[in-house]
Design an enzyme around this catalytic site. Structure first.
Site, PDB file in Angstrom:
ATOM      1  N   TYR A  24      48.676  19.413 -13.669  1.00  0.00           N
ATOM      2  CA  TYR A  24      48.445  20.171 -15.265  1.00  0.00           C
ATOM      3  C   TYR A  24      47.394  21.104 -15.584  1.00  0.00           C
ATOM      4  O   TYR A  24      47.812  22.058 -15.819  1.00  0.00           O
ATOM      5  CB  TYR A  24      48.509  18.484 -16.167  1.00  0.00           C
ATOM      6  CG  TYR A  24      48.712  19.099 -17.339  1.00  0.00           C
ATOM      7  CD1 TYR A  24      49.879  20.018 -17.792  1.00  0.00           C
ATOM      8  CD2 TYR A  24      47.176  19.390 -17.939  1.00  0.00           C
ATOM      9  CE1 TYR A  24      49.959  20.409 -19.428  1.00  0.00           C
ATOM     10  CE2 TYR A  24      47.924  19.856 -19.282  1.00  0.00           C
ATOM     11  CZ  TYR A  24      49.073  20.120 -19.722  1.00  0.00           C
ATOM     12  OH  TYR A  24      49.670  20.923 -21.443  1.00  0.00           O
ATOM     13  N   GLY A  79      45.477  22.581 -23.666  1.00  0.00           N
ATOM     14  CA  GLY A  79      45.823  21.241 -24.424  1.00  0.00           C
ATOM     15  C   GLY A  79      45.814  19.548 -23.325  1.00  0.00           C
ATOM     16  O   GLY A  79      45.380  20.033 -22.139  1.00  0.00           O
ATOM     17  N   SER A 106      41.811  22.931 -29.673  1.00  0.00           N
ATOM     18  CA  SER A 106      43.507  23.352 -29.523  1.00  0.00           C
ATOM     19  C   SER A 106      44.264  22.890 -30.766  1.00  0.00           C
ATOM     20  O   SER A 106      44.107  22.027 -30.275  1.00  0.00           O
ATOM     21  CB  SER A 106      44.528  23.769 -28.096  1.00  0.00           C
ATOM     22  OG  SER A 106      45.397  23.306 -27.907  1.00  0.00           O
ATOM     23  N   TYR A 129      49.013  27.842 -32.612  1.00  0.00           N
ATOM     24  CA  TYR A 129      50.327  27.458 -32.142  1.00  0.00           C
ATOM     25  C   TYR A 129      51.236  28.020 -33.412  1.00  0.00           C
ATOM     26  O   TYR A 129      50.633  26.270 -34.475  1.00  0.00           O
ATOM     27  CB  TYR A 129      50.872  27.278 -31.290  1.00  0.00           C
ATOM     28  CG  TYR A 129      50.442  26.755 -29.284  1.00  0.00           C
ATOM     29  CD1 TYR A 129      50.870  28.237 -28.690  1.00  0.00           C
ATOM     30  CD2 TYR A 129      49.719  26.273 -28.964  1.00  0.00           C
ATOM     31  CE1 TYR A 129      50.546  27.735 -27.896  1.00  0.00           C
ATOM     32  CE2 TYR A 129      49.326  26.189 -27.615  1.00  0.00           C
ATOM     33  CZ  TYR A 129      49.369  27.259 -27.181  1.00  0.00           C
ATOM     34  OH  TYR A 129      49.316  27.574 -25.909  1.00  0.00           O
ATOM     35  N   THR A 155      47.932  32.512 -31.010  1.00  0.00           N
ATOM     36  CA  THR A 155      48.234  32.582 -29.380  1.00  0.00           C
ATOM     37  C   THR A 155      49.255  33.674 -29.665  1.00  0.00           C
ATOM     38  O   THR A 155      50.260  32.444 -30.163  1.00  0.00           O
ATOM     39  CB  THR A 155      47.892  31.379 -28.632  1.00  0.00           C
ATOM     40  OG1 THR A 155      46.316  30.795 -28.531  1.00  0.00           O
ATOM     41  CG2 THR A 155      48.598  31.518 -27.506  1.00  0.00           C
ATOM     42  N   ARG A 164      56.730  26.275 -15.217  1.00  0.00           N
ATOM     43  CA  ARG A 164      55.463  25.914 -14.172  1.00  0.00           C
ATOM     44  C   ARG A 164      56.695  24.276 -12.574  1.00  0.00           C
ATOM     45  O   ARG A 164      56.501  23.705 -12.905  1.00  0.00           O
ATOM     46  CB  ARG A 164      55.134  25.402 -14.837  1.00  0.00           C
ATOM     47  CG  ARG A 164      54.920  25.672 -15.994  1.00  0.00           C
ATOM     48  CD  ARG A 164      53.431  25.625 -16.823  1.00  0.00           C
ATOM     49  NE  ARG A 164      53.775  26.590 -18.064  1.00  0.00           N
ATOM     50  CZ  ARG A 164      52.771  26.215 -19.280  1.00  0.00           C
ATOM     51  NH1 ARG A 164      52.068  24.984 -18.998  1.00  0.00           N
ATOM     52  NH2 ARG A 164      52.359  26.897 -20.305  1.00  0.00           N
ATOM     53  N   LYS A 251      45.120  36.159 -29.400  1.00  0.00           N
ATOM     54  CA  LYS A 251      44.720  36.034 -28.464  1.00  0.00           C
ATOM     55  C   LYS A 251      46.171  35.730 -27.190  1.00  0.00           C
ATOM     56  O   LYS A 251      47.338  35.308 -27.513  1.00  0.00           O
ATOM     57  CB  LYS A 251      45.013  34.585 -28.410  1.00  0.00           C
ATOM     58  CG  LYS A 251      44.222  33.766 -26.730  1.00  0.00           C
ATOM     59  CD  LYS A 251      43.690  32.371 -26.633  1.00  0.00           C
ATOM     60  CE  LYS A 251      43.626  32.328 -24.836  1.00  0.00           C
ATOM     61  NZ  LYS A 251      44.279  31.671 -24.571  1.00  0.00           N
ATOM     62  N   HIS A 275      46.705  33.724 -19.970  1.00  0.00           N
ATOM     63  CA  HIS A 275      46.947  32.282 -20.359  1.00  0.00           C
ATOM     64  C   HIS A 275      47.277  31.380 -18.945  1.00  0.00           C
ATOM     65  O   HIS A 275      47.181  30.131 -18.959  1.00  0.00           O
ATOM     66  CB  HIS A 275      48.642  31.825 -20.853  1.00  0.00           C
ATOM     67  CG  HIS A 275      48.567  30.775 -21.637  1.00  0.00           C
ATOM     68  ND1 HIS A 275      48.860  31.405 -22.937  1.00  0.00           N
ATOM     69  CD2 HIS A 275      49.128  29.389 -21.193  1.00  0.00           C
ATOM     70  CE1 HIS A 275      49.070  30.039 -23.562  1.00  0.00           C
ATOM     71  NE2 HIS A 275      48.963  28.745 -22.538  1.00  0.00           N
ATOM     72  N   ARG A 278      49.418  31.260 -16.384  1.00  0.00           N
ATOM     73  CA  ARG A 278      50.695  29.655 -16.884  1.00  0.00           C
ATOM     74  C   ARG A 278      51.791  30.482 -17.524  1.00  0.00           C
ATOM     75  O   ARG A 278      52.799  29.425 -17.758  1.00  0.00           O
ATOM     76  CB  ARG A 278      50.213  28.831 -16.907  1.00  0.00           C
ATOM     77  CG  ARG A 278      48.573  27.676 -16.612  1.00  0.00           C
ATOM     78  CD  ARG A 278      48.265  27.011 -17.990  1.00  0.00           C
ATOM     79  NE  ARG A 278      49.069  26.354 -18.182  1.00  0.00           N
ATOM     80  CZ  ARG A 278      48.780  25.104 -18.161  1.00  0.00           C
ATOM     81  NH1 ARG A 278      47.880  24.372 -16.926  1.00  0.00           N
ATOM     82  NH2 ARG A 278      49.620  23.848 -18.218  1.00  0.00           N
ATOM     83  N   ASP A 306      39.777  36.411 -20.919  1.00  0.00           N
ATOM     84  CA  ASP A 306      39.782  34.819 -20.345  1.00  0.00           C
ATOM     85  C   ASP A 306      40.521  34.697 -18.903  1.00  0.00           C
ATOM     86  O   ASP A 306      41.202  35.846 -18.726  1.00  0.00           O
ATOM     87  CB  ASP A 306      40.303  33.484 -20.866  1.00  0.00           C
ATOM     88  CG  ASP A 306      41.580  33.832 -21.680  1.00  0.00           C
ATOM     89  OD1 ASP A 306      42.478  34.679 -20.846  1.00  0.00           O
ATOM     90  OD2 ASP A 306      42.411  33.262 -22.351  1.00  0.00           O
ATOM     91  N   GLY A 308      40.283  33.770 -14.675  1.00  0.00           N
ATOM     92  CA  GLY A 308      39.570  33.419 -13.484  1.00  0.00           C
ATOM     93  C   GLY A 308      37.228  33.076 -13.423  1.00  0.00           C
ATOM     94  O   GLY A 308      37.162  34.068 -12.594  1.00  0.00           O
ATOM     95  N   GLY A 329      38.604  28.711 -19.202  1.00  0.00           N
ATOM     96  CA  GLY A 329      39.977  27.544 -19.922  1.00  0.00           C
ATOM     97  C   GLY A 329      39.233  26.553 -18.689  1.00  0.00           C
ATOM     98  O   GLY A 329      39.136  25.469 -18.983  1.00  0.00           O
ATOM     99  N   ARG A 330      39.605  26.202 -17.351  1.00  0.00           N
ATOM    100  CA  ARG A 330      39.862  25.299 -16.432  1.00  0.00           C
ATOM    101  C   ARG A 330      37.954  25.539 -16.370  1.00  0.00           C
ATOM    102  O   ARG A 330      37.854  23.570 -15.885  1.00  0.00           O
ATOM    103  CB  ARG A 330      40.753  25.981 -15.411  1.00  0.00           C
ATOM    104  CG  ARG A 330      41.563  26.297 -15.324  1.00  0.00           C
ATOM    105  CD  ARG A 330      42.398  26.415 -13.870  1.00  0.00           C
ATOM    106  NE  ARG A 330      43.720  26.267 -14.686  1.00  0.00           N
ATOM    107  CZ  ARG A 330      45.126  27.793 -14.065  1.00  0.00           C
ATOM    108  NH1 ARG A 330      43.735  28.732 -14.747  1.00  0.00           N
ATOM    109  NH2 ARG A 330      45.873  27.876 -14.637  1.00  0.00           N
TER     110      ARG A 330
END
Length: 378
Positions: A24, A79, A106, A129, A155, A164, A251, A275, A278, A306, A308, A329-330
């Protein structure tokens, strides 16, 4: 073994999390090409270093929306972070604040906004959202304003969730279906299992509060996935303005024409984003779009991006090409998952150290003075 890079923290997060939770966090749309290009695109940008420059002191500071930041970076909105650690957003907000950076909460957060406000020691931004019932978004904005959130990110690239494949492979649903395969996966990760067992599975508590629903993850997930407002248009920025008295940032911009429209309809900034790879497979990467978008709207609004960002050098490349800042993000989630709050702090510290070294080796000690002459295509 010391965890020296964001990639090391990623590997540690993968070891600690059950497969469904790591997938996820990590998974992209379809075959993952967009997500892979987000990182690889930075490798096609080289530097033009200068020598015999005084780099004894390095200035990485930035100003965004009247806020003084330690570097032009924000911990971006993600999220269901409670899958990785309990009280995830409180911990991310504290880590960001200690690093001198904003934290973006988020709509799909798993910590109550009041708790995040109490924990935070730095600027707070809100990601929104919009559901079919716009009263949910209106309540969400009102609550955020009352808690001192200063910047709104709307967003716009998620009218539906991307395809996914890893969800289907892992049987990922909300709530979780307790299949033998899932139980075996969880049993192989006892530290995660113990933490989650004590605190319970995460809930999208803010969405539940603002939609006046009971705290039930099934209902919350349905609200997010099935009731997203698919009729949202540029003219709805005026509606947002009526409910938000601070900067409004769009965004999910993926082309030059939409960047121009954002300016035309009065946005206070944009975030170039696919995103995290994703949503739409083969969508352009933000770093590939950046120079053209800056040429189209530069000077009229901040252009953020955003996707990478795994090295401090990537921040320098983005700034050189005209970005006012980047969202993570990640990367901080790897730190959070593997090392709790201290891990998130360390990931941010790694990126800062790498950025400082990059500027010294580049012979450009003031980050905000970077320009296109400092980079080249390789």
């Amino acid at each position: 073994m010391p965890l020296a890079t964001v990639s090391d923290w990623r590997a540690a997060a993968r070891r600690r999390l059950p497969r469904f939770a790591f997938d996820y966090l990590e998974g992209g749309a379809e075959d993952g090409r967009a997500m892979a290009r987000n990182e690889s695109a930075f490798g096609r940008i080289g530097f033009v270093p200068r020598s015999l420059v005084d780099v004894a002191n390095v200035d990485m500071t930035a100003t965004l929306y009247g806020q003084q930041l330690a570097m032009p970076v924000a911990v971006g909105p993600t999220g269901l972070n409670g899958l990785y650690r309990p009280q995830a957003e409180e911990k991310l907000a504290r880590a960001a604040g200690r690093a001198g950076l904003p934290f973006v909460l988020s709509t799909a957060s798993t910590s109550r906004i009041e708790s995040v406000r109490a924990a935070a020691c730095g600027p707070l931004w809100l990601q929104l959202y919009v559901q079919n019932d716009r009263r949910i978004a209106e309540r969400w904005m009102a609550k955020a304003r009352s808690c001192g959130f200063s910047v709104l990110l709307i967003t716009v690239d998620t009218p539906v969730a991307g395809t996914r494949d890893h969800y289907r492979r892992n049987g990922f649903t909300l709530p979780l279906r307790w299949t033998p395969r899932l139980l075996l996966d969880i049993a192989r990760h006892p530290r995660w299992c113990l933490s989650t067992g004590v605190h319970g599975m995460p809930q999208m508590v803010n969405l539940a509060d603002c939609s006046e629903q009971r705290a039930d993850i099934t209902t919350q997930a349905a609200t997010m996935a099935q009731e997203m407002n698919r009729s949202l248009t540029w003219t709805d920025l005026a509606w947002l303005r009526r409910h938000w008295n601070g900067p409004v940032v769009v965004k999910g911009i993926g082309c030059v024409d939409d960047a121009r429209l954002a300016r035309q309809y009065g946005a206070d900034g944009i975030v170039l984003s696919n995103h995290g790879g994703r949503q739409l497979e083969d969508a352009p990467t933000a770093i590939e779009l950046l120079a053209a978008v800056v040429d189209a709207v530069g000077g009229s609004m901040p252009v953020l991006m955003d996707g990478g960002i795994r090295r401090g050098s990537a921040v320098a490349k983005a700034v050189a090409l005209g970005a006012s800042g980047v969202l993570l993000g990640r990367a901080p989630l790897y730190g959070l998952a593997a090392g709790d709050e201290a891990g998130a702090e360390e990931v941010l510290a790694i990126l800062r150290r790498e950025l400082e070294v990059t500027l010294r080796l580049l012979g450009r000690p003031v980050l905000r003075e970077l320009g296109r002459s400092d980079v080249t295509r390789i």
